[in-house]
Scaffold this active site. Sequence first.
Site, short mmCIF file in Angstrom:
data_model
loop_
_atom_site.label_atom_id
_atom_site.label_comp_id
_atom_site.label_asym_id
_atom_site.label_seq_id
_atom_site.Cartn_x
_atom_site.Cartn_y
_atom_site.Cartn_z
N HIS A 80 149.76 74.18 6.97
CA HIS A 80 148.90 74.53 5.82
C HIS A 80 148.79 73.36 4.83
O HIS A 80 148.26 73.51 3.74
CB HIS A 80 149.43 75.77 5.12
CG HIS A 80 150.75 75.56 4.45
ND1 HIS A 80 151.75 76.51 4.47
CD2 HIS A 80 151.27 74.51 3.76
CE1 HIS A 80 152.80 76.04 3.81
NE2 HIS A 80 152.53 74.83 3.39
N SER A 81 149.29 72.19 5.25
CA SER A 81 149.39 71.07 4.30
C SER A 81 148.06 70.59 3.74
O SER A 81 147.15 70.20 4.49
CB SER A 81 150.09 69.89 5.01
OG SER A 81 150.00 68.72 4.23
N ASN A 82 147.97 70.62 2.41
CA ASN A 82 146.81 70.05 1.71
C ASN A 82 146.80 68.53 1.89
O ASN A 82 145.77 67.91 2.13
CB ASN A 82 146.89 70.37 0.21
CG ASN A 82 146.90 71.86 -0.05
OD1 ASN A 82 145.93 72.55 0.25
ND2 ASN A 82 148.00 72.36 -0.59
#
Length: 329
Positions: A80-82
């Site tokens: 889910h890393s931005n």
Amino acid sequence: MHPKIRALLAKFPRVELIPWETPIQYLPKISEMLGVEVYVKRDDLTGLGIGGNKVRKLEFLLGDALAKGADTIITMGAVHSNHAFVTALAAKKLGLDVVLVLRGKETIKGNYLLDKLMGIETRVYDVEKTPDLIPYAEEVAKELEEQGKRPYIIPIGGASPVGTLGYVRMIGELSTQMMSLGLKFDTIVDAVGSGGTLAGILLGLELTKLEVDPVGMAVGIFGEKMTQKVVDLAKETAKLLGVSVELKEPRIHDYSFGAYGKIVREVAELIRLVGTKEGILLDPVYTGKAFYGLMDLARKGELGERILFIHTGGMPGIFHYGEDMLRLL
Ligand SMILES: Cc1ncc(COP(=O)(O)O)c(CNC2(C(=O)O)CC2)c1O
């Protein structure tokens, strides 16, 4: 831009990814609820893809990569890393190849959906924590070198001295905004993940001599270890800049709600409150927890009379964890 910051940063290669200054916005209804003045620096509007704080770091990190002749960018994060997605998008925009080394369940949502939509190469590993990905990223770099490529590894969250220059520069931008708006803040609040953003804020405040208290709201690791990591990174960045500084320790409070990425009712409710009161969307992993901490400490009178929240982005997290949040509301 503060003249001293401009001069110090001039010698570092920087790719312009943010064509504007991000605005400072007053929150009248939240301010009324708390009895103090709350403003937001809209770093969610840094403009590249999903925006956010990482774009500031990437201006210097990708500038460095290009200066070193790299042709492929590697970085790491949770699925889910931005940071991972916005790094990949910036790299693609600059004509660089990219490989994302990720951990977690491959659910096609949020940033991972965006990774796939943009056709970004991802390698997902079953590891416990993001730092466990480092050996895998190094392996990918080696594999690429054997193919004659020139890889450049960007650390987790862009939290290196070069990446930290991005938030030194943000303080340079903020200082001139404060001057032209006639605004003085008692505290500046941000969400703490890898610690790079707070490290840049800490160093920038010292270099500009702005009398503003930096306060971090940890959404994951916190305590002595994180405080030391932030101070050490700020010191390494000062060394990179060739300046000697006295750094005061930032206050870092634990608003992880028990674990990084844990979705909780209080934060889902806060996201709804700020969204409906002020039209600003926060995310459940970073900015929602940090803003919860801001409201909690402001009510206790611990943040002074005029507070600046750095909105560091994270919108895709709403779509990654939307159903989880709805079940709690
Ligand atoms: C929206 C948002 N807000 C604040 C932070 C914390 O910034 P620092 O890592 O600089 O402390 C992140 C980080 N995210 C990481 C990621 O992989 O996305 C680096 C952890 C963030 O995404």
